[in-house]
Write a protein that holds these residues in place. Structure first.
Motif, PDB file in Angstrom:
ATOM      1  N   ARG A 165      10.201  13.182  35.754  1.00 53.19           N
ATOM      2  CA  ARG A 165       9.072  13.865  36.385  1.00 53.19           C
ATOM      3  C   ARG A 165       8.290  12.897  37.269  1.00 53.19           C
ATOM      4  O   ARG A 165       7.998  13.201  38.425  1.00 53.19           O
ATOM      5  CB  ARG A 165       8.155  14.442  35.299  1.00 53.19           C
ATOM      6  N   PHE A 166       7.981  11.729  36.725  1.00 56.79           N
ATOM      7  CA  PHE A 166       7.264  10.740  37.522  1.00 56.79           C
ATOM      8  C   PHE A 166       8.134  10.259  38.674  1.00 56.79           C
ATOM      9  O   PHE A 166       7.642  10.027  39.787  1.00 56.79           O
ATOM     10  CB  PHE A 166       6.848   9.553  36.652  1.00 56.79           C
ATOM     11  N   SER A 167       9.424  10.109  38.413  1.00 58.63           N
ATOM     12  CA  SER A 167      10.341   9.657  39.454  1.00 58.63           C
ATOM     13  C   SER A 167      10.340  10.595  40.642  1.00 58.63           C
ATOM     14  O   SER A 167      10.415  10.160  41.798  1.00 58.63           O
ATOM     15  CB  SER A 167      11.764   9.560  38.878  1.00 58.63           C
ATOM     16  N   ALA A 168      10.210  11.889  40.386  1.00 59.66           N
ATOM     17  CA  ALA A 168      10.268  12.873  41.462  1.00 59.66           C
ATOM     18  C   ALA A 168       8.959  13.011  42.214  1.00 59.66           C
ATOM     19  O   ALA A 168       8.945  13.118  43.439  1.00 59.66           O
ATOM     20  CB  ALA A 168      10.681  14.236  40.892  1.00 59.66           C
ATOM     21  N   PHE A 169       7.836  12.986  41.485  1.00 63.51           N
ATOM     22  CA  PHE A 169       6.569  13.341  42.107  1.00 63.51           C
ATOM     23  C   PHE A 169       5.472  12.299  41.970  1.00 63.51           C
ATOM     24  O   PHE A 169       4.375  12.481  42.495  1.00 63.51           O
ATOM     25  CB  PHE A 169       6.051  14.662  41.525  1.00 63.51           C
ATOM     26  N   GLY A 170       5.713  11.206  41.249  1.00 73.06           N
ATOM     27  CA  GLY A 170       4.670  10.217  41.059  1.00 73.06           C
ATOM     28  C   GLY A 170       3.601  10.678  40.095  1.00 73.06           C
ATOM     29  O   GLY A 170       2.497  10.114  40.062  1.00 73.06           O
ATOM     30  N   TRP A 171       3.906  11.676  39.296  1.00 79.44           N
ATOM     31  CA  TRP A 171       2.944  12.225  38.346  1.00 79.44           C
ATOM     32  C   TRP A 171       3.685  12.697  37.098  1.00 79.44           C
ATOM     33  O   TRP A 171       4.804  13.194  37.183  1.00 79.44           O
ATOM     34  CB  TRP A 171       2.205  13.410  38.966  1.00 79.44           C
ATOM     35  N   CYS A 172       3.057  12.502  35.946  1.00 81.25           N
ATOM     36  CA  CYS A 172       3.657  12.935  34.685  1.00 81.25           C
ATOM     37  C   CYS A 172       2.561  13.539  33.820  1.00 81.25           C
ATOM     38  O   CYS A 172       1.471  12.952  33.701  1.00 81.25           O
ATOM     39  CB  CYS A 172       4.307  11.748  33.973  1.00 81.25           C
ATOM     40  N   PRO A 173       2.788  14.709  33.209  1.00 80.02           N
ATOM     41  CA  PRO A 173       1.746  15.339  32.387  1.00 80.02           C
ATOM     42  C   PRO A 173       1.338  14.499  31.188  1.00 80.02           C
ATOM     43  O   PRO A 173       0.241  14.668  30.657  1.00 80.02           O
ATOM     44  CB  PRO A 173       2.386  16.670  31.955  1.00 80.02           C
ATOM     45  N   ASN A 174       2.206  13.585  30.754  1.00 76.93           N
ATOM     46  CA  ASN A 174       1.889  12.737  29.598  1.00 76.93           C
ATOM     47  C   ASN A 174       1.109  11.483  29.971  1.00 76.93           C
ATOM     48  O   ASN A 174       0.638  10.755  29.092  1.00 76.93           O
ATOM     49  CB  ASN A 174       3.179  12.341  28.873  1.00 76.93           C
TER      50      ASN A 174
END
Length: 492
Positions: A276-285
């Motif tokens: 998730r972070f890899s794709a968008f630079g953001w992770c809900p965790n």
């Protein structure tokens, strides 16, 4: 220049008047200006991603009128004379602001900003005050205040560079210029006259021109910096971006945060990447995620995946030649599905919660940095002709002696990254043009930057950008016309 340190000047209410002359000179002498903001919130995220662009604009207007800019960063990139075409003297400023009117601040925005080093105590104690909308208190054109600084930005008539910039530019308009127009066409008509040298969006550039695997700010910056460094160290045919900075001495050094920009690290021994972070630079965790959010590692893994895909396609071509049946030859195999360009709308890409720099502690080791041995008065006195000999001086920045920024999210540094992406993309564009015409890269003329991306602002989930232009059927706003009359004496 693969590893260097970026000096970011911290501007607040106590030193704003002192730094005013240097900031105005930096704006006036820049070749282009990159800007980034930190916001107090954005409201309903779904409305910001409405199918209708008009509906999106209405939601952005509501957010800009009810929320505020907490900090403003701008990076002035000035081409250095008598050096390679893509050599720049860069000055970076981070302004802490405080809206003097009531505004909404969202808990998730507070949480993210505090998590990334934003000091709310400092903001409320020493933020630069401002009033939003149409001019209320003092003249926008005289005095030393943030609205007057925005006026100086307009007067400079330089290309404006942002990353995913529609929301930023709307907040800038509402906060420092005038009440936002009700219609999107009026807004774009105003912008086209406010910034005659053009607006560029590096999110659009990375998606549609560079076609990077991901396009959030830090990923794009790290990838561009890595590619640029490889070109420099390999001796490949240029042009390549080279940046130099002013050396701030005396009490000025107390205003500067130094941001280390080390080389992309090795991927050996690293943990599994958060897709998730890899794709968008953001992770809900957030920081609680057990997977890696290291952008260096993400960039290197994407490059390895590309190499693997090239080898696989070669094997598949060989199989085709032999008459074998090829199964599942998708070029996206091995990459997360949500990395496919323009295929998934990411809510966080349009919000203040987009962490445009990773949460991994940066390398604090000593790095080389090319600087200009110029103090603030020197910059003011030599605005048109900065001492080139002084720029050649190299210094070693000691983490024991220099103040290193401990936060990972600053509008000023984000503006620097945005500017670097733009400079690198421009260098690639000139190199591609030279190859196509079988000639040397032409020495650029004024304001000739990435013509294919001029006045195209990225729209999440859309295959086409928002075009900043005044159409035959649109009119400029009354407030804008009044300001243009005051600024220039007549409409320009």
């Amino acid at each position: 220049m693969s590893s260097f340190v970026v000096p970011v000047i911290d501007v607040h209410n106590d030193n704003f008047k002192e730094l005013w002359p240097a900031m105005v000179v930096a704006l006036k002498t820049a070749s282009f200006i990159a800007i980034d903001t930190e916001l107090s919130g954005l409201g309903n995220r779904k409305s910001l991603l409405a199918e209708s662009i008009e509906d999106r604009y209405k939601a952005i207007c509501h957010a800009a009128r009810s929320r505020s800019i907490l900090s403003l960063g701008f990076a002035c990139y000035k081409k250095i004379e008598n050096k390679a075409a893509d050599s720049y003297l860069v000055q970076v400023y981070n302004l802490t602001l405080l809206c003097s009117e009531e505004y909404i601040i969202e808990p998730q925005s507070v949480h993210f900003l505090v998590q990334h080093g934003f000091d709310f105590n400092k903001q409320y104690a020493n933020g630069i005050p401002y009033l939003k909308g149409n001019n209320k208190a003092a003249s926008d054109y005289h005095g030393v205040h943030i609205r007057a600084l925005f006026t100086e930005l307009l007067r400079a008539r330089k290309p404006l560079v942002l990353h995913n910039g529609l929301i930023d530019i709307a907040f800038l308009y509402q906060s420092f210029y005038a009440h936002l127009p009700e219609q999107l066409a009026t807004f774009t008509a105003d912008l086209s006259e406010m910034f005659p040298a053009g607006i560029y969006d590096t999110k659009y550039v990375t998606e549609f021109e560079l076609r990077l695997t991901a396009s959030y700010l830090e990923y794009a910056y790290k990838k561009c910096k890595l590619d640029n460094s490889r070109g420099l160290t390999s001796g490949a045919v240029g042009p390549h971006v080279q940046v130099e900075f002013c050396q701030y001495g005396g009490h000025m050094s107390s205003y500067v945060d130094f941001r280390a920009c080390s080389d992309v690290a090795s991927s050996e021994g690293q943990t599994e990447i958060c897709t998730r972070f890899s794709a968008f630079g953001w992770c809900p965790n957030g920081t609680q995620c057990s997977l890696s959010h290291d952008t260096d590692l993400i960039v290197l893994q994407d490059e390895m995946n590309k190499d693997d895909k090239r080898k696989k396609r070669k094997r598949q071509r060989n199989k085709k030649k032999g008459g074998d049946v090829v199964e599942d030859a998708s070029i996206f195999e091995g990459a997360p599905q949500n990395k496919m360009p323009n295929m998934e709308i990411d809510v966080q890409e349009n919000s203040v919660n987009e962490p445009s720099v990773n949460e991994t502690e940066k390398d604090k080791n000593c790095s080389s940095v090319t600087t200009s041995n110029v103090t603030t008065p020197d910059i003011i006195n030599n605005a048109e002709n900065v001492d080139q000999d002084a720029m050649k001086k190299s210094v070693i920045c000691s983490p024991q002696k220099k103040k290193t920024d401990t936060g990972t999210h600053r509008a000023g540094f984000d503006a620097f990254m945005t500017g670097f992406i733009f400079a690198h993309s421009y260098a690639i564009d000139r190199k591609s043009e030279a190859i196509a015409t079988e000639s040397e890269p032409a020495e650029p003329e004024a304001e000739q930057f990435l013509s294919s991306c001029l006045n195209k602002v990225y729209l999440s989930g859309k295959s086409v950008p928002l075009i900043i232009v005044k159409s035959t059927f649109s009119k400029s706003s009354k407030a804008h016309l009044q300001k243009m009359e005051t600024l220039w004496g007549s409409r320009k």
